[in-house]
Design an enzyme around this catalytic site. Structure first.
Site, short mmCIF file in Angstrom:
data_model
loop_
_atom_site.label_atom_id
_atom_site.label_comp_id
_atom_site.label_asym_id
_atom_site.label_seq_id
_atom_site.Cartn_x
_atom_site.Cartn_y
_atom_site.Cartn_z
CB THR A 111 46.15 28.73 30.85
OG1 THR A 111 46.15 28.85 32.29
CG2 THR A 111 47.28 29.59 30.28
CG LEU B 265 48.29 28.36 36.96
CD1 LEU B 265 48.38 27.44 35.76
CD2 LEU B 265 49.64 28.45 37.67
CB ILE C 228 44.67 32.18 41.27
CG1 ILE C 228 46.11 32.53 41.68
CG2 ILE C 228 44.37 30.71 41.50
CD1 ILE C 228 47.20 31.87 40.86
CE LYS C 229 40.45 30.64 33.66
NZ LYS C 229 40.48 30.19 32.23
CB ILE C 230 38.55 30.48 41.78
CG1 ILE C 230 39.94 30.61 42.41
CG2 ILE C 230 37.59 29.75 42.72
CD1 ILE C 230 39.97 31.43 43.69
#
Length: 367
Positions: free
Chosen positions: A45, A109, A140-142
């Site tokens: 996402t 996310l 976790i998207k960074i």
């Protein structure tokens, strides 16, 4: 459901296919379950995806109204809605996660795009999102900005699964791989276990051709390179991946239980109608890779994708074309730097727009 389709054939060659979309309708309509039956092994996402899912449908209006009445602000509502969808999707993919020994079945996310240049803020939000989702198979998207690299290293050291996103260049990929390895080394030096920490490095593909093709159009001899550079750029990153994987630093970490940070191909929907709708899938299949595919491209790949070990193909041609691009006076580094800035700007705008839509919807629904 037959397991002899293009998705399962790609899996046999070491590539997992994920879906680059998530919405409540996808979850509740049965379409995501069908994708999983067809072999899809994860979901990604981003703020633009949620802006479409939440801002452009009424599917979330009841929850928005409820939270407005509870006194929650728009940021709190956004987080609650996205975390709920991600948690539900993670439950759907958990059998894949368990069956793969924690190597697949992930849902991603993203941290707030407003934190792209704030390492400490990114780490703090990543910890919060990991705690709120409370699922082992959430990443976790960074974004892979300079400050993002610091955050990636710290989050890996903390044991948080990380999807390093908005990678456009080979240089960026190397920096992400270094942040991942250094984070594992930091964790090992603290005597903490390395097993169970998953990561992908998301390199965006089609946008490179969109940008480069425009520049090639003004060059007399540039036509032969059109539609080639994005795949060449990705394959060059994969060459670096192979070197990293065979190096002593990685072997030492692997002996301690670390698992590979896979290369993930993002932005693989074909933008140019003159190109094959599956060209950015067919051309980049190989071991330790993921391709996250928009629904329309996923359907095209199932209907007529060509599966083979292609990510290592035509390396001499790759080098020749990248050299030719430079000889034409086109700097791929300048292109990818600009694409990173444009990507950050697009996600920030989508995020702010969605917050504004949530606020307006809340006010309207509350009367």
């Amino acid at each position: 459901m037959t397991k002899d389709n293009s998705i399962f054939r790609a899996l046999a060659l070491g590539q997992s296919i994920w879906c680059d979309f998530l919405s409540r309708d996808l979850l509740r309509s049965g379409r995501l379950d069908k994708m999983i039956e067809e072999g899809v092994r994860g979901v990604t996402t981003n703020p633009s995806i949620f802006e479409n899912a939440i801002g452009k449908t009424s599917d979330y209006d009841g929850d928005i109204l409820s939270m407005v009445r509870q006194g929650k602000n728009r940021e709190e509502i956004y987080t609650s809605l996205t975390v709920a969808d991600v948690r539900e999707a993670a439950d759907r993919f958990f059998p894949i996660y368990a069956g793969s020994g924690g190597k697949d079945g992930f849902v991603s996310l993203e941290v707030s795009p407003l934190l792209a240049h704030d390492a400490e803020g990114t780490v703090s939000e990543a910890q919060t999102l990991a705690r709120l989702t409370e699922k082992k198979n959430v990443m976790i998207k960074i974004p892979a900005t300079p400050e993002g690299m610091k955050a990636i290293r710290r989050c890996i050291a903390l044991g948080i699964n990380v999807n390093a996103t908005l990678i456009f260049s080979v240089r960026q990929y190397r920096e992400v791989a270094e942040a991942f390895i250094a984070g594992l080394e930091d964790r090992a030096s603290e005597g903490k276990p390395l097993s169970g920490i998953a990561s992908v490095a998301s390199l965006f593909v089609s946008r490179v051709d969109t940008a480069v093709d425009k520049l090639l159009a003004s060059k007399d001899t540039g036509g032969a390179l059109a539609g080639k550079i994005a795949v060449d750029n990705a394959r060059a990153a994969y060459m670096d991946f192979e070197i990293i994987l065979s190096g002593p630093r990685w072997r030492s970490l692997e002996e301690k239980g670390a698992q590979v940070q896979r290369l993930l191909w993002a932005s693989t929907g074909t933008k140019n109608p003159d190109y094959s709708p599956t060209m950015y899938v067919d051309s980049l299949i190989g071991p330790h890779t993921v391709n996250t595919i928009p629904p329309a491209t996923l359907e095209a790949f199932l209907a007529g994708g060509t599966v083979g070990l292609t990510v290592t193909s035509d390396r001499e041609g790759m080098k020749r074309r990248l050299d030719k691009l430079a000889a034409l006076g086109i700097s791929l580094d300048e292109v990818t730097d600009r694409l990173l800035e444009e990507g950050l700007d697009a996600f920030e705008k989508a995020y702010i727009l969605l917050l504004e839509v949530i606020e307006k919807k809340g006010q309207s629904l509350a009367g």
